[in-house]
Design a protein around this motif. Structure first.
Motif, short mmCIF file in Angstrom:
data_model
loop_
_atom_site.label_atom_id
_atom_site.label_comp_id
_atom_site.label_asym_id
_atom_site.label_seq_id
_atom_site.Cartn_x
_atom_site.Cartn_y
_atom_site.Cartn_z
N THR A 120 0.84 -1.19 0.00
CA THR A 120 0.00 0.00 0.00
C THR A 120 0.88 1.24 0.00
OG1 THR A 120 -1.92 1.04 1.05
CG2 THR A 120 -0.21 0.24 2.54
N ASN B 156 -14.49 6.86 7.04
CA ASN B 156 -13.84 7.26 5.80
C ASN B 156 -14.22 8.71 5.53
OD1 ASN B 156 -13.39 7.75 2.99
ND2 ASN B 156 -13.36 5.54 2.63
N ASN C 38 -10.81 4.12 11.68
CA ASN C 38 -12.14 3.66 12.07
C ASN C 38 -12.03 2.87 13.38
OD1 ASN C 38 -14.58 2.36 12.36
ND2 ASN C 38 -14.71 1.67 10.23
N HIS D 165 -20.17 8.65 12.28
CA HIS D 165 -19.18 7.58 12.44
C HIS D 165 -17.97 7.89 11.55
CE1 HIS D 165 -17.23 3.84 12.77
NE2 HIS D 165 -17.63 3.36 11.60
N ARG E 45 -4.74 -5.82 2.46
CA ARG E 45 -4.59 -4.36 2.36
C ARG E 45 -5.93 -3.65 2.22
NH1 ARG E 45 -2.37 -2.90 -3.72
NH2 ARG E 45 -4.13 -3.76 -4.85
N ASN E 46 -6.97 -4.40 1.78
CA ASN E 46 -8.29 -3.79 1.64
C ASN E 46 -8.88 -3.35 2.98
OD1 ASN E 46 -9.13 -4.16 -1.29
ND2 ASN E 46 -8.40 -6.21 -0.73
N ARG F 240 -14.37 10.27 2.82
CA ARG F 240 -15.25 10.41 1.66
C ARG F 240 -16.70 10.10 2.03
NH1 ARG F 240 -14.23 6.97 -2.71
NH2 ARG F 240 -13.08 5.54 -1.38
N ARG G 88 -8.13 7.60 -0.53
CA ARG G 88 -9.34 6.78 -0.53
C ARG G 88 -10.07 6.78 0.82
NH1 ARG G 88 -10.66 7.33 -4.96
NH2 ARG G 88 -12.23 5.71 -4.80
N CYS H 282 -20.18 -1.01 14.44
CA CYS H 282 -19.90 0.44 14.48
C CYS H 282 -21.09 1.25 14.99
CB CYS H 282 -19.49 0.94 13.10
SG CYS H 282 -18.03 0.11 12.48
N GLY I 17 -15.74 -3.44 0.83
CA GLY I 17 -15.68 -2.01 1.12
C GLY I 17 -16.58 -1.13 0.29
N ARG I 18 -16.58 -1.39 -1.03
CA ARG I 18 -17.33 -0.50 -1.91
C ARG I 18 -18.84 -0.57 -1.63
NH1 ARG I 18 -15.45 -0.58 -8.13
NH2 ARG I 18 -13.51 -1.20 -7.15
O1 UT7 Z 1 -17.26 0.98 9.91
C1 UT7 Z 1 -18.24 0.34 9.14
C2 UT7 Z 1 -18.34 0.96 7.90
N1 UT7 Z 1 -17.16 0.73 7.09
C3 UT7 Z 1 -16.97 1.54 6.11
O2 UT7 Z 1 -17.73 2.47 6.02
C4 UT7 Z 1 -15.91 1.29 5.06
C5 UT7 Z 1 -16.52 1.59 3.72
N2 UT7 Z 1 -15.65 1.45 2.58
C6 UT7 Z 1 -14.60 2.25 2.36
O3 UT7 Z 1 -14.28 3.09 3.15
C7 UT7 Z 1 -13.89 2.11 1.04
O4 UT7 Z 1 -14.63 1.28 0.18
C8 UT7 Z 1 -12.43 1.57 1.16
C9 UT7 Z 1 -11.54 2.65 1.76
C10 UT7 Z 1 -12.44 0.33 2.01
C11 UT7 Z 1 -11.88 1.24 -0.21
O5 UT7 Z 1 -11.95 2.35 -1.08
P1 UT7 Z 1 -12.51 2.16 -2.56
O6 UT7 Z 1 -12.35 3.44 -3.22
O7 UT7 Z 1 -13.91 1.62 -2.41
O8 UT7 Z 1 -11.51 1.13 -3.19
P2 UT7 Z 1 -11.81 -0.31 -3.80
O9 UT7 Z 1 -12.11 -1.27 -2.71
O10 UT7 Z 1 -12.82 -0.17 -4.89
O11 UT7 Z 1 -10.40 -0.67 -4.42
C12 UT7 Z 1 -9.87 0.08 -5.52
C13 UT7 Z 1 -8.50 -0.45 -5.86
C14 UT7 Z 1 -8.44 -1.97 -6.02
O12 UT7 Z 1 -7.54 -2.25 -7.06
P3 UT7 Z 1 -8.08 -2.66 -8.53
O13 UT7 Z 1 -8.91 -3.88 -8.30
O14 UT7 Z 1 -8.88 -1.48 -8.98
O15 UT7 Z 1 -6.81 -2.88 -9.28
C15 UT7 Z 1 -7.87 -2.45 -4.71
O16 UT7 Z 1 -7.18 -3.67 -4.86
O17 UT7 Z 1 -7.57 -0.15 -4.79
C16 UT7 Z 1 -6.90 -1.34 -4.37
N3 UT7 Z 1 -6.62 -1.25 -2.95
C17 UT7 Z 1 -5.50 -0.72 -2.44
N4 UT7 Z 1 -4.41 -0.19 -3.03
C18 UT7 Z 1 -3.43 0.26 -2.23
C19 UT7 Z 1 -7.41 -1.65 -1.92
N5 UT7 Z 1 -6.81 -1.39 -0.76
C20 UT7 Z 1 -5.62 -0.81 -1.05
C21 UT7 Z 1 -4.56 -0.32 -0.27
N6 UT7 Z 1 -3.49 0.21 -0.91
N7 UT7 Z 1 -4.59 -0.35 1.07
#
Ligand code: UT7
Length: 329
Positions: A32, A259, A286, A256, A155-156, A261, A40, A116, A221-222
């Motif tokens: 990461t 994130n 979080n 809460h 890492r997600n 965003r 993000r 949460c 996550g998404r």
């Molecule tokens: O507390 C309960 C509530 N929880 C939440 O509210 C969490 C809600 N979700 C989120 O905050 C976001 O969805 C995340 C921060 C978890 C992820 O952000 P995202 O913009 O939704 O990213 P994504 O999961 O769609 O991943 C986009 C890309 C992926 O790569 P590809 O498949 O596009 O090539 C992931 O593999 O980012 C990649 N990725 C990372 N890259 C670098 C995922 N985690 C990481 C990381 N570092 N740590």
């Protein structure tokens, strides 16, 4: 006769472990970057415990501060409700360990599990118990050591979470201050989007289950993101409706902290101003059930809110669960 019409927050406290894990530290653990995490999620760093630290110790620290802030003694507490999904043990309830640590000898103690959303679930319960005259003083704690449940190879998820505890003491209100409304919601059809499959009766800890990391947290996550924004904006509106108030009446909305965003998207949906928005996810990550009470205590002590302030509280978590509330300080 019981003439208590509402409960109010008499005091608050928070405690986070000293150790800080930065995004740069995480770069050394998983694939990461600081840039990705910040862009993000808005998270820069999070506080984490030394492995093996009991949650009850964090929660007891926050509780002592809240009880002192309320001008009370531990013996004055009638009930302790802890919201957590990362208690010291599967049983007994971690609230019982808190009771022992702080010497709240007269209190009943139990845990609430709503991820949460847990703190607002516990707050509604405590508010009801006080308004019915069942108890006079309730200690409501949100505490979590999510780093004990994180898969450090994923890492997600592993970059998102932090540890900590926050607490409030509730008692009967004799003035305008108080919990004006609360609203809880759940939808179990989404339980497989954010969950911990191991450690329960379905997958008890076996060598195989642990090697498959079933004891760690899983999240889409998404999908969670999408639902969180919609459910939180509805929960805040419903809580406001129940209090006969509008968004513009609120001095601050503590949502809460999962994130940045999500916080911004919620702000857009509710038309919140910057002054009405609270953000500390950059410093804590979080912290699940601890997120709202930590932010509430911080906002109070930093002077963002004070006597007379109208504060909206809103959250979303695994289950799915969500909750909103309006309080006057
Ligand atoms: O507390 C309960 C509530 N929880 C939440 O509210 C969490 C809600 N979700 C989120 O905050 C976001 O969805 C995340 C921060 C978890 C992820 O952000 P995202 O913009 O939704 O990213 P994504 O999961 O769609 O991943 C986009 C890309 C992926 O790569 P590809 O498949 O596009 O090539 C992931 O593999 O980012 C990649 N990725 C990372 N890259 C670098 C995922 N985690 C990481 C990381 N570092 N740590």
């Amino acid at each position: 006769m019981n003439d208590i019409t509402r409960s109010k927050i008499l005091g608050s406290g928070r405690y986070v472990p000293e150790r800080i894990l930065t995004n740069a530290d995480l770069e050394k653990i998983v694939d990461t970057t600081d840039e990705w995490i910040l862009e993000r999620s808005g998270i820069r760093e999070r506080h984490i415990v030394e492995p093996g630290t009991p949650l009850s110790h964090l929660a007891a620290e926050a509780s002592r501060i809240a009880i002192q802030d309320a001008g009370l003694k531990s013996e004055d507490i009638d009930v302790i409700i802890l919201a957590t999904v990362t208690g010291d043990m599967k049983f007994p309830a971690t609230a019982c360990f808190i009771q022992r640590l702080i010497g709240a000898d007269n209190a009943a103690a139990f845990d609430v599990s709503a991820a949460c959303s847990g703190f607002l679930y516990a707050l509604q319960l405590a508010d009801s118990l006080i308004r019915t005259g069942t108890y006079r003083h309730a200690l409501v704690v949100g505490g979590e050591i999510l780093t004990s449940m994180v898969n450090w190879e994923d890492r997600n998820t592993c970059v998102l979470f932090g540890d900590g505890a926050g607490a409030v003491v509730l008692g009967p209100s004799t003035d305008e201050a108080g919990i004006l409304s609360t609203f809880l919601g759940s939808d179990g059809t989404y339980s497989d989007l954010l969950y911990n499959p191991g450690c329960g009766c379905i997958n008890p800890p076996t060598v195989e289950n642990v090697s498959e990391k079933l004891h760690t947290l899983r999240m889409e996550g998404r999908e969670v993101f999408r639902h969180a924004v919609v459910a939180m904006s509805r929960a805040m509106k419903e809580a406001l409706k129940r209090a006969d108030l509008a968004v513009k009446d609120l001095d601050l909305v503590i949502s809460h902290q999962a994130n940045l965003r999500i916080i911004e998207a919620l702000g857009k949906r509710l038309s919140l101003t910057e002054a009405q928005t609270y953000v500390n996810v950059d410093r804590y990550g979080n912290t699940s059930a601890a997120s709202i009470p930590i932010a509430f205590d911080e906002a109070r002590r930093d002077g963002r809110i004070g006597p007379g302030s109208l504060v909206g509280l809103v959250t979303f978590g695994a289950g799915f669960t969500w909750a909103g509330g309006v309080i006057r300080l």
